[in-house]
Design an enzyme around this catalytic site. Structure first.
Site, short mmCIF file in Angstrom:
data_model
loop_
_atom_site.label_atom_id
_atom_site.label_comp_id
_atom_site.label_asym_id
_atom_site.label_seq_id
_atom_site.Cartn_x
_atom_site.Cartn_y
_atom_site.Cartn_z
N ARG A 133 0.82 -1.21 0.00
CA ARG A 133 0.00 0.00 0.00
C ARG A 133 0.85 1.26 0.00
O ARG A 133 0.52 2.24 -0.67
CB ARG A 133 -0.94 -0.03 1.21
CG ARG A 133 -2.06 -1.04 1.03
CD ARG A 133 -2.91 -1.24 2.27
NE ARG A 133 -4.04 -2.12 1.96
CZ ARG A 133 -4.89 -2.60 2.84
NH1 ARG A 133 -4.75 -2.28 4.13
NH2 ARG A 133 -5.89 -3.38 2.48
N TYR A 176 -6.68 -1.49 -6.57
CA TYR A 176 -5.96 -2.66 -6.03
C TYR A 176 -5.29 -2.38 -4.69
O TYR A 176 -5.19 -1.26 -4.26
CB TYR A 176 -4.99 -3.25 -7.05
CG TYR A 176 -3.87 -2.38 -7.57
CD1 TYR A 176 -3.13 -1.54 -6.76
CD2 TYR A 176 -3.50 -2.45 -8.92
CE1 TYR A 176 -2.08 -0.80 -7.25
CE2 TYR A 176 -2.45 -1.71 -9.43
CZ TYR A 176 -1.73 -0.90 -8.58
OH TYR A 176 -0.69 -0.16 -9.08
N GLU A 177 -4.86 -3.47 -4.05
CA GLU A 177 -4.29 -3.46 -2.69
C GLU A 177 -5.29 -2.89 -1.67
O GLU A 177 -4.91 -2.23 -0.71
CB GLU A 177 -2.97 -2.67 -2.64
CG GLU A 177 -1.94 -3.10 -3.66
CD GLU A 177 -1.57 -4.57 -3.58
OE1 GLU A 177 -1.96 -5.24 -2.60
OE2 GLU A 177 -0.90 -5.05 -4.51
N GLY A 178 -6.55 -3.15 -1.89
CA GLY A 178 -7.61 -2.62 -1.03
C GLY A 178 -8.11 -1.32 -1.59
O GLY A 178 -7.36 -0.34 -1.69
#
Length: 572
Positions: free
Chosen positions: A294, A433-435
């Site tokens: 992140r 992406y990545e949350g």
């Protein structure tokens, strides 16, 4: 500002490292005492050269060609594999890794700088090594001695690349729905056979490295239901004995952006895997990789925004269209007030984002290496607070900046030949992406603010308040009085936000995005005050712009949060 006066990303990173004292702060940490600011700037300059000369020329190539899949094999765009060979041979993968494992032992700050620069030059290519450091951290911290000995060395050197295999059809952000299973192999401790499907796996198959280390979340027999029953396994493409493992790529996605990155569907068909960490504690190990990812996604956002701004500034400095009142007929559109607002807004957003990015990266280095347990704990809490803000706000700014840059081009921006449209398309995915950014807002509010009842946030805004008080005396600025008033209002509001979240989580979550914008805005107020105190060229002008045009957005978000506290029933 003319294009010839534009400050490069490398120069501005050097400003953050030197003038804002990031380099000096690092030298107070035992492992980095010999890595002075000059050394870090050399790393930045070399990364800028590699990005400019090797990666940037491949950006349009990757977008045009994309990847090809046939019978489980993936071919990346022309030049991508050779660029990775140069990246590996230059030692970039080992930059932040443990020297005892063949790494160079540089701080996370240095790795973040490299990520910003290479992503700004070619985001699709950067996706291949993008998860490498997170995978290294995960195996280094949670793997057994045997696992580290067998698999870490090639990850440190970059001989192999890695993936993070979480997402499945119907199980994206809700990891508790994961169905991939892992069956224990009789008589072999910590060895399993993994069966299941994963989707959206960046670099799940590629032609850059001979092996790929997949870190896979799966469920063992008799595991508890939900995310608490997940375990993490290292599943290599090629086993230690040289045999191909039972894992294959079943296809690649055709995407609106980052087309040079192979986004794969993967089938694990009784593939051999090895436990990382403890059974049913997979998320703990996975989040060591996720948090690193992140931060690096936020760095990618800064790099993309910088490149889009540079393209817009170059075009606006050369393009002559109509006339500016009172100016010569050949005045470029960069001098038109409307275009100036677009350009100056992009510049201030990029340079401000960079201030926040490197402060968060420094907090991670301090969390690992500060001299006392208390200092490490405080730095870890700050890093946890800032990471979702970095991921969400800096990627949102990247997309907004690319859109603004395209607007500067006018109709020329809407055709592919100018290249700016690629940045707009590529900049859209980091928000997902990545949350997703919405998940980051939930994480910030519920896990970082509510969980400790705002204690870490109070410490952070206390630092911001000190910077703003110091900057109030700068005659050319003003505006920090308004920022201080906003900070005081938010400080008084935080206990009410915590109470709302405890009484009605749904009502609080409806304004989680606004809460994040407030935290971001007040963070920027403190960081711009710190930058203005240096009297560096252009920074006071940028701070003045931010106070005038951006601070009101934070106050608007705060008003929405306050309104929700007064009338939470509208969320039902």
């Amino acid at each position: 500002m003319r294009y010839s006066e534009l400050q490069s990303a490398a120069d501005d990173i050097a400003f953050v490292l030197d003038t804002l004292g990031v380099g000096d702060a690092l030298t107070r940490l035992a492992p980095f005492r010999e890595f002075d600011t000059a050394t870090l700037v050399q790393v930045v300059d070399e990364a800028a050269r590699f990005s400019r000369e090797v990666l940037a020329p491949l950006n349009a190539v990757g977008d045009r060609e994309g990847c090809t899949w046939r019978d489980g094999e993936v071919v990346t765009p022309a030049g991508f594999a050779d660029a990775y060979r140069q990246y590996r041979d230059a030692g970039w993968p080992s930059l932040p890794c443990d020297p005892s494992l063949g790494g160079q032992g540089l701080p996370v700050v240095a790795q973040v700088a490299v990520q910003e620069l290479i992503a700004g030059a070619n985001l699709a290519w950067t996706m291949y090594p993008g998860i490498l450091h997170g995978a290294y951290e995960c195996v280094h911290r949670f793997g057994s001695d045997a696992l580290r000995e067998a698999w870490l060395g090639p990850l440190v050197s970059g001989e192999w690349l890695a993936t993070m295999a979480l997402t499945e059809p119907g199980a994206g952000s809700d990891l508790g729905q994961i169905r991939t299973r892992a069956e224990w192999v009789a008589g072999q401790d910590e060895t399993v056979l993994v069966t299941g499907e994963k989707i959206f796996i960046s670099g799940g198959e590629q032609d850059l490295t001979p092996n790929i280390v997949h870190l896979v979340l799966a469920r063992t027999p008799q595991a508890p239901a939900g995310s608490g029953g997940l375990s993490l396994f290292l599943v290599p493409k090629v086993l230690a004995n040289g045999e191909r493992n039972a894992v294959r790529c079943t296809g690649i996605e055709h995407k609106m952006g980052i087309r040079g990155s192979a986004t794969c569907s993967m089938a694990f068909e009784g593939a051999t895997g090895y436990l990382v960490g403890k059974p049913h504690r997979g998320l703990e190990a996975m989040f060591a990789m996720m948090n690193s990812a992140r931060l690096h996604v936020g760095a990618s956002g800064v790099g993309l925004a910088q490149s889009a701004y540079e393209m817009a500034m170059r075009h606006a400095s050369e393009r002559v269209q109509s006339r500016v009142p009172g100016a010569p007929a050949d005045t470029p559109i960069a001098q038109h007030p409307a275009v100036w607002r677009l350009l100056e807004g992009q510049r201030v957003a990029v340079e401000g984002a960079r201030l926040l990015l490197y402060r968060a990266a420094l907090a991670i280095d301090e969390a690992h290496h500060a001299s006392t347990a208390q200092a490490r704990a405080q730095a870890d809490a700050l890093a946890a607070l800032l990471t979702p803000v970095v991921k969400a706000m800096l990627t949102a700014q990247a997309f907004e900046g690319a859109s603004g840059a395209l607007q500067v081009f006018g109709g020329y921006g809407y055709v592919e030949e100018t290249g700016i449209s690629q940045y707009l398309r590529d900049a859209r995915i980091p928000m997902i992406y990545e949350g997703t950014n919405e998940i980051q807002a939930v994480d910030l509010l519920m896990r970082k603010i509510v969980r400790d009842e705002g204690a870490t946030l109070r410490q952070w805004v206390s630092w911001a308040r000190e910077q703003m008080h110091a900057a109030r005396g700068i005659e050319a600025l003003g505006g920090f009085d308004a920022a201080l008033a906003a900070l005081d209002e938010w400080t008084a509001l935080v206990p009410q936000v915590v109470a709302l979240a405890q009484a009605s989580p749904r009502a609080a979550l409806c304004v989680a995005g606004e809460a994040m914008r407030v935290v971001y805005g007040l963070s920027m107020a403190g960081l711009w005050a710190q930058a203005a105190l240096t009297d560096a060229p252009g920074k006071r002008r940028a701070a003045r712009y931010w106070l005038k045009f951006e601070l009101p957005e934070a106050r608007r978000a705060m008003a929405i949060v306050a309104a929700q506290i007064l009338d939470p029933e509208t969320a039902e």
